[in-house]
Design an enzyme around this catalytic site. Structure first.
Site, short mmCIF file in Angstrom:
data_model
loop_
_atom_site.label_atom_id
_atom_site.label_comp_id
_atom_site.label_asym_id
_atom_site.label_seq_id
_atom_site.Cartn_x
_atom_site.Cartn_y
_atom_site.Cartn_z
N GLU A 108 6.59 21.48 -4.65
CA GLU A 108 5.54 22.26 -4.01
C GLU A 108 5.03 23.36 -4.93
OE1 GLU A 108 4.74 24.69 0.17
OE2 GLU A 108 6.80 24.41 -0.54
N LYS A 139 1.46 11.42 13.41
CA LYS A 139 1.89 11.93 12.11
C LYS A 139 2.46 13.34 12.24
CE LYS A 139 -0.82 9.22 8.84
NZ LYS A 139 -1.57 9.23 7.58
N TRP A 142 -13.89 12.65 3.14
CA TRP A 142 -12.61 12.53 3.84
C TRP A 142 -12.18 13.79 4.59
CZ3 TRP A 142 -11.25 7.70 4.31
CH2 TRP A 142 -11.66 6.77 3.33
N GLU A 147 -10.31 4.99 9.67
CA GLU A 147 -10.56 4.58 8.28
C GLU A 147 -11.10 3.15 8.21
OE1 GLU A 147 -7.48 7.51 5.95
OE2 GLU A 147 -6.76 5.50 6.47
N ARG A 176 -1.19 4.17 16.80
CA ARG A 176 -1.20 5.31 15.87
C ARG A 176 -2.31 6.29 16.22
NH1 ARG A 176 -1.96 4.67 10.39
NH2 ARG A 176 -0.24 5.99 9.71
N GLU A 198 0.85 -1.18 0.00
CA GLU A 198 0.00 0.00 0.00
C GLU A 198 0.89 1.24 0.00
OE1 GLU A 198 -3.55 2.08 2.66
OE2 GLU A 198 -3.16 -0.07 2.84
N ARG A 199 0.68 2.10 -0.99
CA ARG A 199 1.53 3.28 -1.19
C ARG A 199 2.97 2.88 -1.47
NH1 ARG A 199 -3.07 5.57 -2.30
NH2 ARG A 199 -4.42 5.83 -0.50
N ASN A 216 -2.98 -1.51 7.88
CA ASN A 216 -4.31 -1.98 7.49
C ASN A 216 -4.22 -3.50 7.35
OD1 ASN A 216 -5.56 0.63 7.30
ND2 ASN A 216 -4.45 0.95 5.40
N ASP A 258 -2.30 14.62 6.55
CA ASP A 258 -1.85 13.32 6.03
C ASP A 258 -0.67 13.47 5.07
OD1 ASP A 258 -1.70 10.63 5.54
OD2 ASP A 258 -3.52 10.52 4.33
N GLU A 314 3.79 9.32 -1.19
CA GLU A 314 2.38 9.20 -1.54
C GLU A 314 1.81 10.48 -2.15
OE1 GLU A 314 -1.93 8.19 0.61
OE2 GLU A 314 -0.06 8.00 1.75
N ARG A 360 -11.05 17.95 10.17
CA ARG A 360 -10.18 16.78 10.30
C ARG A 360 -8.87 17.13 11.00
NH1 ARG A 360 -8.40 12.83 5.24
NH2 ARG A 360 -6.42 12.12 6.10
#
Length: 707
Positions: A539, A388, A569, A314, A347, A184-185, A230, A393, A421, A364
């Site tokens: 950026e 994080k 989201w 999630e 986490r 994943e990613r 996950n 994210d 990501e 969020r």
């Protein structure tokens, strides 16, 4: 070049260095030294003496690495000796050994802890050697890699007086690998651990895993979680006797280099594989079940690190189902691990992922702080919260999470994302060390000035027993490990920063460039400039002024301004014909700015004091709002996207100037990626600029082409 080719029979080993190209060797390339360098180093490197007063298994890989590295760099492997005889040699071992008496005094040795080391040149009558030593063999191993790094970068060794220890106790890599082989990613091929529902255990796969452990240890990393947070059906069984023997074989490889193995676990495992009707963390049968699983894990892996948990996030199961909180869940697992010295890493990526886009009050960004700050002090001492780096994210630009520095009585890890990501997915060059330096150096003001995020993460700030760093890996089965060759610098830089957060971006970049490409000043200067400028370039042609996202949903690659704007989201920019940005102020917005300590809170609260690069994260402003640069917001958007695309094209030109100075395989692989990046930057430019021109009707002051 096919980067997706899996290493098989071509990985025959010579002294621990695989017989493959420099792309695979990465920062363990050990290229032959220039004659003058070899002449300077050779008198000290003709013999290796091992010195230890007891069992010290990590000295064997330390000596093996030194022998292979010196043999490759100097053209001749050193002899192995029993004693230092005054003719010049390396003495590798522990400070309590007879050969190393007096190299460090008691206070200095104590200060090294379990992982620190000294590199010291001893040149006196009857004693002429370079000591590579720690209080433990683990320290000596890290010292051996540091010594080899000195030679790789051309540093003098005739008068070494180096003493180092790591800043954080835990320096971890999180792999989001699945047992079907997918990641994943992941942007560098398939998993190096799994394929088709099983562990990779062929000799060549084990060889590659060992080389990976070497790469980790070389930059001071000491912990690895091998499966995705996950946790799916098969991976849920990793904690069972069915799969623990294979887990143990992987742990054996990492143990050889001082690395402890962790597993990501499914909080609902008692139901899914345990036959229980509940996963309630306060249920006695659930506690008993987890205690048994911990006991199983330690029977197979005596130095098992512990569990990594993503819960109530999630759609992952967690304690909320049973009316419990995160402390209840984490403490239950920590209690099961405690008899064995294990750690529960929990986490903090928890937020409402079923948000109504019409609701402007739910933010969020607030979620992690709102969930965890009230629980400060309620977690056991072998629980670590993994936070994080930003409140959202892993965006190309966002503020440091207020939870870092907000938890005075709880252990924490600062989580970064090496895999790109949201920063080009290793198809684009985006060197993240400058971004991470800004994060680590951020002053939380938790205990006044100088309360940096790095000090909060390591535990130094609040005197916590555990702390450190974790990051999502960018490693896969590609021959060069990271897909984009230059993305190796991100992994290398993460390791070096977690050991020494005080290192500068320039120091780390110079190290990596010299280790990877030699000492030609034109090559090194060009690559350093490319790396150090690449984050700002990326950026500038993607999302502006801290707004984030603007990517295609799901895979997160490529421009899509409204891709997440009406989604569940919580990733909104609120652009209309008049303005853009999210009001997160205390006075008129969601109040997120007030989660920080007084100084940063005041800075973010007002547009006048908020840094331009974060303006749209904290404020909704008109397009004609003047930035500190003097430009309007809309003109900044136009200018940055045109300039970013031009600079992406300049990256191609800069790399082309090195043709013939770098081996063809590595040169061509990087050129392909940079050409793709330049073309894709133009796509970003045109999509973003066109969107805002059509949204606002405000023309570009320079009358450039906007569609």
């Amino acid at each position: 070049m096919n980067n997706n080719t899996k290493i098989k029979n071509e990985t025959t080993s010579l002294g621990g260095v695989p017989a493959v190209g420099d792309a695979y060797r990465a920062w363990l390339r050990y290229a032959p030294l220039l004659p003058d360098q070899a002449k300077e180093y050779a008198p000290w490197c003709g013999k290796i003496v091992v010195a230890s007063s007891g069992t010290a298994p990590l000295l064997a890989p330390a000596v093996e690495e030194l022998a292979a590295g010196l043999g490759s760099m100097l053209g001749r492997e050193p002899r192995r000796g029993q004693a230092a005889d005054g003719e010049g040699c390396l003495v590798v071992g522990t400070l309590d050994s007879a050969e190393l008496q007096g190299v460090a005094d008691d206070a200095e040795a104590k200060a090294l802890g379990d992982e620190g080391y000294v590199l010291r040149t001893v040149d006196e009558p009857g004693r002429r050697f370079i000591a590579i030593a720690g209080r433990t063999d683990r320290g000596a191993l890290y010292g051996a890699f540091h010594f080899l790094r000195l030679l790789q970068t051309g540093r003098p060794i005739a008068d070494l007086r180096i003493a180092e220890k790591p800043s954080g106790k835990i320096r971890m890599i999180d792999h989001w690998d699945n047992m079907d082989g997918s990641i994943e990613r992941g942007y560098a091929g398939e998993s190096v651990f799994f394929r088709e529902g099983r562990f990779l255990e062929d000799p060549e796969d084990r060889k590659r895993l060992r080389d990976y452990a070497r790469l980790m240890a070389a930059v001071g990393l000491n912990a690895v979680a091998i499966n995705n947070v996950n946790v799916h059906e098969i991976e849920t069984k990793l904690i069972t006797p069915e799969l623990l023997p294979s887990v143990a074989k992987a742990a054996d490889v990492f143990r050889e280099y001082g690395i402890r193995l962790y597993l990501s676990i499914n909080f609902a495992s008692p139901i899914e594989i345990g036959g229980l009707s509940t996963a309630d963390p306060l249920d006695p049968e659930v506690k008993r079940w987890w205690a048994e699983r911990a006991a199983d894990a330690y029977r197979h892996v005596p130095d098992f690190g512990g569990f990594l948990v993503k819960a109530d996030s999630e759609f992952r199961p967690g304690p909320f189902t049973y009316g419990r909180d995160h402390a209840d869940g984490a403490n239950m697992l920590a209690e099961a691990l405690e008899p064995y010295g294990g750690i529960a890493i929990w986490r903090c990526f928890v937020y409402d992922c079923l948000q109504d886009w019409r609701d402007r009050t739910t933010d969020r960004a607030r979620a992690a702080y709102d969930h965890f700050r009230p629980l400060d002090g309620k977690f056991r001492d072998n629980v670590i919260l993994q936070i994080k780096n930003g409140p959202m994210d892993f965006q190309v630009r966002e503020p440091v999470s207020p939870l870092i520095g907000g938890m005075r009585h709880t252990n924490q890890l600062l989580e970064l994302q090496i895999t790109q990501e949201y920063t080009g997915q290793q198809r684009h060059l985006c060197y993240l060390v400058p971004q991470w330096k800004e994060i680590l150096d951020f002053d939380t003001h938790a205990l006044g000035e100088g309360s940096t995020a790095a000090k909060a993460a390591t535990g130094e700030l609040f005197g916590r027993p555990l702390g450190g760093f974790a990051a999502v890996a960018n490693i896969g089965s590609d021959l060069n490990w990271t897909g984009h060759l230059l993305a190796q610098a991100n992994y290398y830089g993460y390791g070096r920063l977690t050991w020494s957060p005080e290192l500068t971006s320039e120091q780390i970049t110079d190290e990596w460039a010299r280790i990877s490409f030699g000492h030609d000043p034109v090559v090194i200067g060009t690559i350093k400039r490319m790396l150090l400028e690449s984050w700002s370039i990326y950026e500038s042609y993607t999302s502006p002024l801290g707004i984030g996202w603007m990517v295609n949903p799901g895979h997160h690659y490529g421009p899509n301004v409204d891709g997440y704007e009406y989604s569940k989201w919580g990733t909104y920019h609120f652009a209309d014909s008049k303005g853009i940005g999210v009001d997160r102020t205390v006075a008129t917005g969601t109040g997120f700015a007030g989660q920080y300590h007084d100084v940063p809170a005041a800075r973010y609260e007002l547009p006048e004091s908020c840094p331009d690069e974060l303006l749209l994260f904290f404020h909704h402003v008109p397009y004609r709002h003047r930035l500190k640069s003097g430009k309007t917001v809309i003109q900044h958007i136009y200018d940055s996207h045109f300039e970013g695309t031009e600079k992406a094209e300049e990256l191609v030109k800069a790399w082309r100037s090195l043709e013939g100075k770098i081996d063809e395989e590595r040169y061509e692989s990087v050129l392909d990626r940079l050409q793709l990046q330049a073309a894709h930057a133009a796509e970003w430019r045109d999509v973003i600029n066109t969107y805002f021109y059509r949204k606002t009707g405000i023309p570009d002051e320079h009358d450039r082409k906007i569609y």
